[in-house]
Design a protein around this motif. Structure first.
Motif, PDB file in Angstrom:
ATOM      1  N   SER A 174      -0.662  47.948  84.905  1.00 49.16           N
ATOM      2  CA  SER A 174       0.814  48.483  85.052  1.00 49.16           C
ATOM      3  C   SER A 174       1.747  47.817  83.864  1.00 49.16           C
ATOM      4  O   SER A 174       2.761  48.298  83.526  1.00 49.16           O
ATOM      5  CB  SER A 174       1.557  47.686  86.102  1.00 49.16           C
ATOM      6  N   SER A 175       0.905  47.146  83.004  1.00 48.54           N
ATOM      7  CA  SER A 175       1.797  46.615  81.848  1.00 48.54           C
ATOM      8  C   SER A 175       1.766  47.393  80.384  1.00 48.54           C
ATOM      9  O   SER A 175       2.274  47.008  79.528  1.00 48.54           O
ATOM     10  CB  SER A 175       1.080  45.399  81.575  1.00 48.54           C
ATOM     11  N   ILE A 176       1.175  48.469  80.633  1.00 44.88           N
ATOM     12  CA  ILE A 176       0.743  49.081  79.266  1.00 44.88           C
ATOM     13  C   ILE A 176       1.851  49.974  78.775  1.00 44.88           C
ATOM     14  O   ILE A 176       2.748  50.822  79.295  1.00 44.88           O
ATOM     15  CB  ILE A 176      -0.282  50.422  79.324  1.00 44.88           C
ATOM     16  N   ILE A 177       2.441  49.511  77.500  1.00 46.12           N
ATOM     17  CA  ILE A 177       3.311  50.281  76.763  1.00 46.12           C
ATOM     18  C   ILE A 177       2.851  50.703  75.384  1.00 46.12           C
ATOM     19  O   ILE A 177       2.362  49.940  74.823  1.00 46.12           O
ATOM     20  CB  ILE A 177       4.600  49.336  76.374  1.00 46.12           C
ATOM     21  N   ILE A 178       3.391  51.940  74.966  1.00 46.27           N
ATOM     22  CA  ILE A 178       2.642  52.738  74.027  1.00 46.27           C
ATOM     23  C   ILE A 178       3.767  52.995  72.790  1.00 46.27           C
ATOM     24  O   ILE A 178       4.731  53.875  73.446  1.00 46.27           O
ATOM     25  CB  ILE A 178       1.993  53.875  74.398  1.00 46.27           C
ATOM     26  N   THR A 215       2.245  62.311  77.568  1.00 40.62           N
ATOM     27  CA  THR A 215       2.137  61.320  78.353  1.00 40.62           C
ATOM     28  C   THR A 215       1.070  61.657  79.491  1.00 40.62           C
ATOM     29  O   THR A 215       0.270  60.671  79.879  1.00 40.62           O
ATOM     30  CB  THR A 215       3.719  61.163  79.016  1.00 40.62           C
ATOM     31  N   GLU A 219      -2.304  59.439  80.665  1.00 40.99           N
ATOM     32  CA  GLU A 219      -2.314  58.545  82.085  1.00 40.99           C
ATOM     33  C   GLU A 219      -3.650  59.276  82.893  1.00 40.99           C
ATOM     34  O   GLU A 219      -4.331  58.580  83.296  1.00 40.99           O
ATOM     35  CB  GLU A 219      -1.066  59.026  82.707  1.00 40.99           C
ATOM     36  N   THR A 231      -0.111  54.353  85.117  1.00 38.11           N
ATOM     37  CA  THR A 231       1.315  54.985  84.440  1.00 38.11           C
ATOM     38  C   THR A 231       1.884  54.269  83.226  1.00 38.11           C
ATOM     39  O   THR A 231       1.463  53.068  83.311  1.00 38.11           O
ATOM     40  CB  THR A 231       2.543  54.686  85.479  1.00 38.11           C
ATOM     41  N   VAL A 232       2.206  54.878  82.185  1.00 34.23           N
ATOM     42  CA  VAL A 232       2.431  54.157  80.900  1.00 34.23           C
ATOM     43  C   VAL A 232       3.717  54.499  80.709  1.00 34.23           C
ATOM     44  O   VAL A 232       4.316  55.508  80.804  1.00 34.23           O
ATOM     45  CB  VAL A 232       1.451  54.552  79.925  1.00 34.23           C
ATOM     46  N   THR A 233       4.438  53.299  79.743  1.00 34.33           N
ATOM     47  CA  THR A 233       5.518  53.881  78.975  1.00 34.33           C
ATOM     48  C   THR A 233       5.265  54.257  77.519  1.00 34.33           C
ATOM     49  O   THR A 233       4.407  53.674  77.061  1.00 34.33           O
ATOM     50  CB  THR A 233       6.506  52.538  78.792  1.00 34.33           C
ATOM     51  N   TYR A 250       1.146  47.690  73.764  1.00 36.24           N
ATOM     52  CA  TYR A 250       1.435  46.164  74.079  1.00 36.24           C
ATOM     53  C   TYR A 250       0.545  46.346  75.558  1.00 36.24           C
ATOM     54  O   TYR A 250       0.981  47.046  76.485  1.00 36.24           O
ATOM     55  CB  TYR A 250       2.803  46.035  74.387  1.00 36.24           C
ATOM     56  N   ARG A 308       0.351  38.269  75.550  1.00 35.81           N
ATOM     57  CA  ARG A 308       0.461  39.681  75.449  1.00 35.81           C
ATOM     58  C   ARG A 308      -0.367  40.176  74.186  1.00 35.81           C
ATOM     59  O   ARG A 308      -0.625  39.650  73.281  1.00 35.81           O
ATOM     60  CB  ARG A 308       1.640  40.329  75.303  1.00 35.81           C
ATOM     61  N   THR A 310      -1.343  43.088  71.343  1.00 43.35           N
ATOM     62  CA  THR A 310      -0.797  44.198  70.589  1.00 43.35           C
ATOM     63  C   THR A 310      -2.278  44.595  70.119  1.00 43.35           C
ATOM     64  O   THR A 310      -3.030  44.094  69.231  1.00 43.35           O
ATOM     65  CB  THR A 310       0.116  43.568  69.611  1.00 43.35           C
TER      66      THR A 310
ATOM     67  N   ILE B 177       9.973  43.299  74.973  1.00 47.20           N
ATOM     68  CA  ILE B 177       8.851  43.481  73.904  1.00 47.20           C
ATOM     69  C   ILE B 177       9.783  44.246  72.863  1.00 47.20           C
ATOM     70  O   ILE B 177      10.488  45.310  73.299  1.00 47.20           O
ATOM     71  CB  ILE B 177       7.648  44.479  74.325  1.00 47.20           C
ATOM     72  N   VAL B 209       2.308  40.679  62.238  1.00 45.63           N
ATOM     73  CA  VAL B 209       2.191  40.936  63.628  1.00 45.63           C
ATOM     74  C   VAL B 209       2.116  39.670  64.409  1.00 45.63           C
ATOM     75  O   VAL B 209       1.382  38.906  64.171  1.00 45.63           O
ATOM     76  CB  VAL B 209       0.750  42.037  64.103  1.00 45.63           C
ATOM     77  N   ASN B 210       3.256  39.442  65.228  1.00 40.89           N
ATOM     78  CA  ASN B 210       3.278  38.256  66.085  1.00 40.89           C
ATOM     79  C   ASN B 210       3.601  37.215  65.209  1.00 40.89           C
ATOM     80  O   ASN B 210       3.572  36.003  65.628  1.00 40.89           O
ATOM     81  CB  ASN B 210       2.152  38.167  66.966  1.00 40.89           C
ATOM     82  N   THR B 233       7.956  39.646  72.401  1.00 39.61           N
ATOM     83  CA  THR B 233       6.985  39.947  71.669  1.00 39.61           C
ATOM     84  C   THR B 233       7.537  40.754  70.539  1.00 39.61           C
ATOM     85  O   THR B 233       8.572  41.658  71.048  1.00 39.61           O
ATOM     86  CB  THR B 233       5.876  40.779  72.422  1.00 39.61           C
ATOM     87  N   TYR B 250      11.366  47.442  74.711  1.00 39.58           N
ATOM     88  CA  TYR B 250      11.420  47.660  76.138  1.00 39.58           C
ATOM     89  C   TYR B 250      11.819  46.556  77.163  1.00 39.58           C
ATOM     90  O   TYR B 250      11.228  45.309  76.555  1.00 39.58           O
ATOM     91  CB  TYR B 250       9.634  47.826  76.186  1.00 39.58           C
ATOM     92  N   ASP B 303      13.053  54.896  82.120  1.00 41.87           N
ATOM     93  CA  ASP B 303      12.092  55.781  82.643  1.00 41.87           C
ATOM     94  C   ASP B 303      11.957  55.555  84.041  1.00 41.87           C
ATOM     95  O   ASP B 303      11.424  54.240  84.449  1.00 41.87           O
ATOM     96  CB  ASP B 303      10.569  55.157  81.861  1.00 41.87           C
ATOM     97  N   ARG B 305       9.639  56.425  86.138  1.00 45.22           N
ATOM     98  CA  ARG B 305       8.411  56.573  86.883  1.00 45.22           C
ATOM     99  C   ARG B 305       7.816  54.945  86.544  1.00 45.22           C
ATOM    100  O   ARG B 305       7.080  54.527  87.529  1.00 45.22           O
ATOM    101  CB  ARG B 305       7.493  57.346  85.674  1.00 45.22           C
ATOM    102  N   THR B 306       8.195  54.301  85.757  1.00 45.62           N
ATOM    103  CA  THR B 306       7.768  52.799  85.361  1.00 45.62           C
ATOM    104  C   THR B 306       8.807  51.748  85.682  1.00 45.62           C
ATOM    105  O   THR B 306       8.740  50.528  85.711  1.00 45.62           O
ATOM    106  CB  THR B 306       7.322  52.610  83.877  1.00 45.62           C
ATOM    107  N   ARG B 308      11.124  50.972  83.646  1.00 52.61           N
ATOM    108  CA  ARG B 308      11.327  50.381  82.373  1.00 52.61           C
ATOM    109  C   ARG B 308      12.652  50.823  81.511  1.00 52.61           C
ATOM    110  O   ARG B 308      12.634  52.232  81.599  1.00 52.61           O
ATOM    111  CB  ARG B 308      10.093  50.376  81.377  1.00 52.61           C
TER     112      ARG B 308
END
Lengths: 349, 349, 349, 349
Positions: A174-178, A215, A219, A231-233, A250, A308, A310, B177, B209-210, B233, B250, B303, B305-306, B308
């Protein structure tokens, strides 16, 4: 008499088509026998693409299934979405192998296709036959396929960066952000204000935020690998350059792992797959480092302060994100070396 | 006899310094009386910057606190970090107002400064005096300040996009993020392979990065607004363009809100602040739309759906991210109109 | 009640029009009272140009001569060629001052206009009234004009570099070769393959070789200054950048002169004209050094081996090559300071 | 045991060297056996060029003539000028074939070399042996050579566009003007302000006006072809792109010829030479149309108003202007097909 495989390219006057020509011209086992364009049939392809002068003197053919059947063994469809919906079934029925570079056969659900592409979906029987050609992940299925649905450019870069983490069960799904960034060639040769030089030069912008049609493709594939719905962002941006995609992803890990362990996970997952290169610890790839080539380069960074991960992956959107992976899939289908016709270095600088 | 405020610029031969010159030359209440460069003292500034021919014929001065005191009322320090650590206290003691564009007075903790900047921190007594000049958020403090620490370019774009959500308590603080992208001028005029044309043209990459030194600055400010520790992040990328920063942020919201409510929250927070412009629903800003100006433009996308929220903010890194905000802070300090010397449109295209 | 001059801009949604808006918004003596676009009338101009959000909230007007007469004192026409042919006479008859940025009134011969522009020429009576607004050369005529024909972008850069040599009689008139290079914004906002980002990025090309419609404009003006017919060789190229024109001009001198003498000739010719800057010996201007400004910078090099003189001139095509020179001409017409509204530095970097 | 020709590359970490690696990696008859860099010896070449990860895992060698003799049959020298002056004679004496990409052996007169390169010239005995490797013009000499002096990038584009006119006696020799434009990679990987991204992006400028060191190389070769001394006017410009050179050349013809006759002259001169492509009447090449390839494309325009001919030629400066022509020369030296290792299409877009 030629003993090479005969290839036809539908949509030869788009950027994907013209890149297929570049790649297939030096392929050891393939001969291009028909370059097809519904809009420019009868004219030399070099008229619209002068870089092909004296290299490809062919006239463009129109779309004619009977003629294609006589001229070709395999057909690449590099047309806008909607074309392959109609055409691919006819070509398959005519006994041809088909590699579709458009989005028409990527989504298994016709409803989802219609929602995101605003177009009537293809016949479900053919959608069922279509193998999703993410070469490094689904090579076994590709080998036996007659219809390949070639992945989208953003999904290719993104999925190759995420699948080892999803497949291993390490990723909190559930954490995936692209956060993806693409060069302008991804929008093709069709004119639009957002591809107009003076608008996009010295400019950077987000577009289709939370609404990009890639998207559901991302998914669907992650869900398949995970065995559960993901489900991704997903945000896409336009970069003032012609070629290249970089995805910054992320992911929260379910359990603690070191950066070394994560890099080892990636290396093992892609062991023996020459076109995925994992960067050493502390190094991240740049799009220019794969420019003009079929490579996907990946680097990772674990932030111990937030827990997290990256992941950064890059491809050339026209090669690994389109024409190159199509050739790679053909190689797999035909049992040839995976790198046939693709064994060249990126162009640098 | 001039009745204008007399300004000196230390680091006049860097990109921040030269942009201060551009802005102050048309400022109604300011006169530039000394352009200072330790490395090129004695030569005309137009030698290194021919665009200033016949516009600014001054010779560059060396760094001399006594001379500065005689020539100026306010000093802008646009030098690499480490310079203001030594110099700002002397200038303050000499009775001058100081606006430091470097990172030297941004971090309240000397240890944190030393960790991220690898340099001895400034005298804590002066750090305590320094007001963090994020103009739209801390205007009241800026008004009475004698030493302004001008925010970094990434923090400016990022904080203006996040603070309404943090200040309102709507943001899940652990979820933040930040994916930032910057043009190359942010790296300054100093030569390096990563600013070499043939390396960065037609290229896009992530860096530090980070590990970017703007991370603690963002966290310190968000923590102050939130009233509790915030860890984020933060990834930075280089875009093949000269000017512009875009931050994609995000955030998970604690409770459900509509996009309209969120936009209204932003509009109210920035009411009356001319340099922050909130885009209407479904619209996102491009860096080119603020190019050459002091604006920060912001758009949001929820969004459903998420759950976020995606916030997108853009600035010109050389203006709002450096010289422009410095002038805006001077305006606030002096009780002038906030937009004095900054009331021009972005340059488009 | 406003005491400012009221200006209307026809063609406000083109690049020339939108730059006029930028410049006039900070002009001390002018107020924009109508922004006009036949294609987008009734919509806010910021819809198509979001950089103008909250800066210009006006709705676009349609083209209506009666309405323009009521709203404005001066009209800028920044439309494609052919529009002013019809419109300018009506506006003049309505008692308005007109500054036409298109090519419609530049060529004194209707036949020559029709040959190069493929369009019916304007009424000769109005062509006769039109003053060619090359501000530094024809300022005296501009001062009394009611209809200004603003010079083309290539002619502006080129003529300012050649006229001192022609006016002095030093140039061998038959020897003149002009090699010009322009950024892409010169082609406007209209979509075309040659302004498509992926085609022109990382590309350089010649176009309209020996066929550019600015050729007769250059020749007509040089002939007038020389007092005899001048024919030139003129090549135009497209540079992968948004703004800027550089003309490299090759001239054989009738008699021997030193570089110092030539530089002195240029300095004397442009004495007191703030927007032309002559570079010192051995220095040549870059387009970026005038970016966003109304300057024309010029450098010369005498090759003693061949006896040929090379002149290099640069302008920002959207400013000095269009909107800026139009404002400069307005200033001259109104007896204001020539630099009103234009007294800012180029933007660098 | 390999039966391929073994190649060493001195200067492997410059842009010319790294392009030689790209080309030779797919050459059917060559094997790279030593990549040499005096500054980075002992480190993997992929450290500085990550695009070579997993493609070339070799460590860089230092410069050691004995070692080179053991490892290689042919040596490419892609170092800054001055290196080959010392090194090439030793390598020749060691029995190796040498292809020098620098300017060290191009000028037959030591005095001229010293004047333009500010460096002591090479031993005249070796200069005498050096064959100027303009492949299409001097192929016969190249075939028997042991030391090739590879032409400069500007001379290659320029000479291929002028020689048919000079060789035929059609050109008025005193009339030749060359206006050349180059991408930034021509300046190499060494850091300088004029290759600094923020300085050259969105910029166009002339440099070394009438002073470029390629001037005597062009003149020497034209003089040789003409059989009499030729002096040219030559201006170089920098284009904000990485690769590509376009030369616009102006020539007065001694007698009247039609455009068709001139095109026929070019076609006949280059008959059978696959890497020179003559555009049809009214068409002109763009640099992108040869990008990444060894082609030189040429178009001509005759201005009947002035009687002057305009010739436009384009190359990729890193390929045909350096590494590609070096490989082409090797092919000629070895009696292989001229296009071995070079038989690929330009990359478009």
């Amino acid at each position: 008499m030629s003993t090479k495989l005969r290839a036809a390219i539908i949509g030869s006057t788009g950027y994907g088509g013209v890149e297929l020509i570049r790649l297939l011209l030096t392929h050891p086992h393939v001969e291009i026998t028909s370059v097809i364009s519904s809009s420019s049939a009868g004219t030399p392809i070099a008229d619209g693409y002068p870089h092909l002068n004296q290299i490809m003197t062919d006239l463009l053919d129109g779309i004619d299934v009977d003629q294609i059947r006589q001229k070709a063994d395999v057909v690449f469809i590099a047309a806008p979405h909607g074309v392959a919906v109609e055409l691919a079934p006819k070509l398959i029925d005519a006994g041809l192998k088909v590699i579709d570079i458009s989005g028409d056969f990527r989504l298994k659900s016709g409803d989802v296709y219609e929602k995101w592409y605003k177009h009537k979906p293809a016949d479900p029987a053919y959608v069922a036959k279509a193998v999703y050609g993410l070469s490094e992940v689904f090579a076994d299925e590709v080998r036996g396929a007659e219809l390949i649905s070639n992945p989208g450019c953003f999904p290719t870069a993104t999925l190759l960066g995420l699948i080892p983490l999803v497949n291993s069960g390490w990723a909190e799904l559930s954490s995936i952000i692209i956060d993806s960034k693409s060069g302008v060639s991804g929008a093709g040769r069709g004119l639009s204000l957002s591809s107009h030089y003076s608008e996009i030069n010295e400019n950077f912008l987000a577009y289709k935020v939370n609404k990009h049609q890639h998207t559901p493709e991302i998914e669907q594939t992650l869900s398949r690998v995970a065995g559960e719905d993901v489900t991704v962002t997903f945000t896409t941006h336009l970069v003032p350059m012609t070629r290249g995609i970089l995805s910054t992803m992320y992911v929260t890990l379910k359990e603690k792992h070191t950066e070394d362990e994560i890099l080892e996970l990636f290396r093992q997952y892609y062991e023996g797959r020459r076109f995925v290169r994992i960067r050493p610890k502390g190094k991240y790839p740049a799009t220019k480092e794969v420019w003009g080539s079929n490579y996907c380069d990946i680097g990772v960074s674990l932030d111990e302060r937030t827990g997290r991960l990256t992941v950064i992956s890059v491809i050339d959107n026209v090669v690994k994100g389109a024409a190159g992976q199509a050739v790679q899939n053909l190689n797999l289908m035909m049992g040839w070396d995976e790198g046939a016709g693709l064994a060249f270095s990126p162009v640098y600088p």
